[in-house]
Scaffold this motif. Structure first.
Motif, PDB file in Angstrom:
ATOM      1  N   UNK A  32      10.728 -24.751  25.178  1.00  0.00           N
ATOM      2  CA  UNK A  32      10.254 -26.469  25.940  1.00  0.00           C
ATOM      3  C   UNK A  32       9.353 -26.227  26.298  1.00  0.00           C
ATOM      4  N   UNK A  33       7.952 -26.803  25.532  1.00  0.00           N
ATOM      5  CA  UNK A  33       6.986 -26.471  26.709  1.00  0.00           C
ATOM      6  C   UNK A  33       7.234 -28.722  26.034  1.00  0.00           C
ATOM      7  N   UNK A  34       6.350 -28.894  27.605  1.00  0.00           N
ATOM      8  CA  UNK A  34       6.186 -30.195  27.312  1.00  0.00           C
ATOM      9  C   UNK A  34       5.160 -30.953  26.981  1.00  0.00           C
ATOM     10  N   UNK A  35       5.440 -32.491  26.650  1.00  0.00           N
ATOM     11  CA  UNK A  35       4.349 -32.030  24.811  1.00  0.00           C
ATOM     12  C   UNK A  35       2.978 -32.900  26.072  1.00  0.00           C
ATOM     13  N   UNK A  36       2.300 -33.226  24.695  1.00  0.00           N
ATOM     14  CA  UNK A  36       0.887 -34.020  25.397  1.00  0.00           C
ATOM     15  C   UNK A  36       1.047 -35.284  25.165  1.00  0.00           C
ATOM     16  N   UNK A  37      -0.135 -35.634  26.753  1.00  0.00           N
ATOM     17  CA  UNK A  37       0.723 -36.985  26.776  1.00  0.00           C
ATOM     18  C   UNK A  37      -1.343 -37.513  26.614  1.00  0.00           C
ATOM     19  N   UNK A  79      -4.841 -41.564  37.178  1.00  0.00           N
ATOM     20  CA  UNK A  79      -4.437 -42.254  38.444  1.00  0.00           C
ATOM     21  C   UNK A  79      -3.223 -42.356  39.018  1.00  0.00           C
ATOM     22  N   UNK A  80      -2.962 -40.873  39.003  1.00  0.00           N
ATOM     23  CA  UNK A  80      -1.106 -39.994  39.309  1.00  0.00           C
ATOM     24  C   UNK A  80      -1.858 -39.265  40.529  1.00  0.00           C
ATOM     25  N   UNK A  81      -2.755 -38.931  40.962  1.00  0.00           N
ATOM     26  CA  UNK A  81      -3.084 -38.500  42.007  1.00  0.00           C
ATOM     27  C   UNK A  81      -2.492 -36.954  42.386  1.00  0.00           C
ATOM     28  N   UNK A  82      -2.679 -36.903  41.002  1.00  0.00           N
ATOM     29  CA  UNK A  82      -2.277 -34.234  40.836  1.00  0.00           C
ATOM     30  C   UNK A  82      -3.637 -34.793  40.249  1.00  0.00           C
ATOM     31  N   UNK A  83      -3.253 -33.020  40.860  1.00  0.00           N
ATOM     32  CA  UNK A  83      -5.224 -32.589  40.620  1.00  0.00           C
ATOM     33  C   UNK A  83      -5.006 -31.925  38.961  1.00  0.00           C
ATOM     34  N   UNK A 139       0.547 -31.532  34.800  1.00  0.00           N
ATOM     35  CA  UNK A 139       1.378 -32.660  34.507  1.00  0.00           C
ATOM     36  C   UNK A 139       0.088 -33.938  35.043  1.00  0.00           C
ATOM     37  N   UNK A 140      -1.254 -33.414  35.701  1.00  0.00           N
ATOM     38  CA  UNK A 140      -1.856 -34.692  35.797  1.00  0.00           C
ATOM     39  C   UNK A 140      -2.355 -35.796  34.821  1.00  0.00           C
ATOM     40  N   UNK A 141      -1.845 -36.931  34.999  1.00  0.00           N
ATOM     41  CA  UNK A 141      -2.188 -38.202  34.369  1.00  0.00           C
ATOM     42  C   UNK A 141      -4.014 -39.107  35.360  1.00  0.00           C
ATOM     43  N   UNK A 200      -7.374 -40.469  28.739  1.00  0.00           N
ATOM     44  CA  UNK A 200      -6.555 -38.988  29.526  1.00  0.00           C
ATOM     45  C   UNK A 200      -7.619 -37.531  28.837  1.00  0.00           C
ATOM     46  N   UNK A 201      -8.761 -38.300  27.717  1.00  0.00           N
ATOM     47  CA  UNK A 201      -9.447 -37.336  27.742  1.00  0.00           C
ATOM     48  C   UNK A 201     -10.499 -37.514  28.468  1.00  0.00           C
ATOM     49  N   UNK A 202     -10.985 -38.419  29.764  1.00  0.00           N
ATOM     50  CA  UNK A 202     -12.132 -38.137  30.194  1.00  0.00           C
ATOM     51  C   UNK A 202     -11.417 -37.501  31.802  1.00  0.00           C
ATOM     52  N   UNK A 203     -10.300 -37.722  31.915  1.00  0.00           N
ATOM     53  CA  UNK A 203      -9.542 -37.671  33.182  1.00  0.00           C
ATOM     54  C   UNK A 203      -9.606 -35.895  32.832  1.00  0.00           C
TER      55      UNK A 203
END
Length: 200
Positions: A177-182, A151-155, A147-149, A56-59
């Protein structure tokens, strides 16, 4: 966002909005010590809990570098902190941190939290985990980069964090209500896991 077949942990135990940034004094890989007050910017500070091996960090790493340069020009500085247990994850050891930072263009401090006390003080749960503080070092935003993860394909754009910085600098209210870190869980030392840690 497409589901991905990868272990993912979400940070849900972050500091509350308005809380002060916990103080720290930590070494860089070259042994130089850095503290919170020294590295803060005139308009704020972005604290990132990261490590070398997490996909996730590398991404996000290259875009994190770009964002750090962008917000640095506005007076918001950046620091990354690695808190992983290097006895079990030697690839995250300080001797590998400088090459990682160079590879991805991280020209901000990348520090090592050997005791994991700083990660616990910030209630960090995953890598990466993002904490944005204002000019008074009060927490403004704790949430995902975008929103990117992997292998998700999301830029990778850093849209969520960029929007938070823009709002903070404009004096606007923080997101409710921010979306939490993943990401991957912080690799706690066996026997010293924080109370909120739930192994998967």
């Amino acid at each position: 966002m497409k589901r991905i077949a990868m272990a993912e942990v979400r940070s849900t135990f972050s500091l509350r909005p308005g809380d002060s940034a916990p103080a720290f004094r930590l070494p860089a890989p070259d042994g130089a010590m850095h503290d919170l007050q020294e590295i803060r910017g005139t308009e704020g500070l972005l604290v990132i809990f990261a490590c070398n091996h997490c996909p996730f960090v590398i991404h996000l790493a290259a875009e994190v570098a770009s964002l750090a340069r962008e917000i640095g020009a506005s007076g918001v500085k950046t620091v990354a902190i690695s808190s992983n247990d290097i006895s079990r994850y030697p690839q995250d050891a300080p001797e590998h941190m400088s090459s990682f930072a160079t590879e991805y263009g991280w020209d901000f401090p990348y520090l090592f939290d050997e005791t994991q006390a700083v990660a616990k003080a910030y209630s960090a749960a995953c890598t990466p985990d993002f904490f944005l503080f204002d000019s008074e070092l009060r927490l403004y935003y704790s949430g995902q980069f975008d929103d990117s993860r992997p292998k998700s394909g999301t830029p990778v754009t850093g849209a969520d964090l960029r929007a938070a910085v823009k709002s903070m600098l404009a004096g606007e209210p923080a997101p409710e209500r921010p979306y939490p870190s993943s990401g991957c869980s912080i690799k706690w030392k066996i026997g010293s896991e924080p109370s909120w840690f739930a192994p998967r």
